[in-house]
Design a protein around this motif. Structure first.
Motif: not given
Length: 215
Positions: A116-127, A67-73
């Motif tokens: 919004g920005s998946l790129e920022r979500l990727i960074d924040n999730f990683s952090a 159910a998640l965007p592939v990069p977040i998955a």
């Protein structure tokens, strides 16, 4: 190639083959599957095909990666097998500013959709996953390896985002902070039935240092 297939190849490669690490509370492992979490499995003879089945059933599905965007998955799956399904879901929820109850329900999915920005979500999730590592037993022994592992997972997520942008015709727009302030309600309080809980009883691999060099 499905999202699971593209991500599981990364997981199997980074977990490696048969190991017995005295510092790993999971004990004997093969492809990252530990004897402690799976005492009824033949760990020494574990095949890549069997490991894929376990990872799909107990981690991919339980984390609702489909159910998640592939990069977040990719980040979710990488964290679920190394940091626990429940813990990794809660990391994502903290970033999204929804109640971190370990349940991926309608409110969490809505927050992702409007992030919004998946790129920022990727960074924040990683952090946020870094923060979880820092509170983990054996952090001093495995910290550099765990962080290298997370950096590789982050790089995979960024690459998958670039591929998504290429096929969708443009980058993901928006700004994460614009939605973080408004997405703060709990999945448990939503009138709809939650999509699923990630119970603590799901077999979760203990965080060892497989293919993650120590100091």
């Amino acid at each position: 190639m499905s999202a699971f297939e593209s991500i599981i190849d990364f997981i199997l490669a980074i977990e490696g083959g048969h190991h017995t690490d005295p510092h790993d509370p999971g004990g004997e492992t093969n492809f990252g599957i530990s004897r402690r979490a799976y005492p009824d499995e033949d760990i020494a003879s574990m095949t890549a095909a069997r490991a894929r089945e376990i990872y799909h059933r107990d981690y991919w599905v339980k984390s609702f990666c489909d159910a998640l965007p592939v990069p977040i998955a990719a980040l979710m799956m990488g964290g679920a097998v190394n940091q626990g399904v429940n813990g990794c879901i809660r990391c994502l929820q903290r970033v999204l500013k929804v109640t971190d109850d370990g349940i991926i329900g309608p409110q969490t999915m809505d927050a992702i959709e409007h992030a919004g920005s998946l790129e920022r979500l990727i960074d924040n999730f990683s952090a946020e996953r870094c923060v979880l590592y820092s509170d983990t037993r054996n952090f001093i022994h495995y910290r550099r390896g765990w962080f290298r592992r997370l950096m590789r997972c982050h790089a995979l997520a960024v690459r998958l985002l670039a591929e998504t942008d290429r096929y969708s015709g443009g980058p993901q727009g928006g700004d994460l902070e614009e939605t973080e302030n408004g997405a703060n309600s709990t999945d448990r309080d939503h009138p709809d039935r939650p999509l699923s809980a990630a119970p603590d009883t799901v077999p979760v691999r203990d965080m060892g240092g497989l293919l993650c060099d120590v100091e």
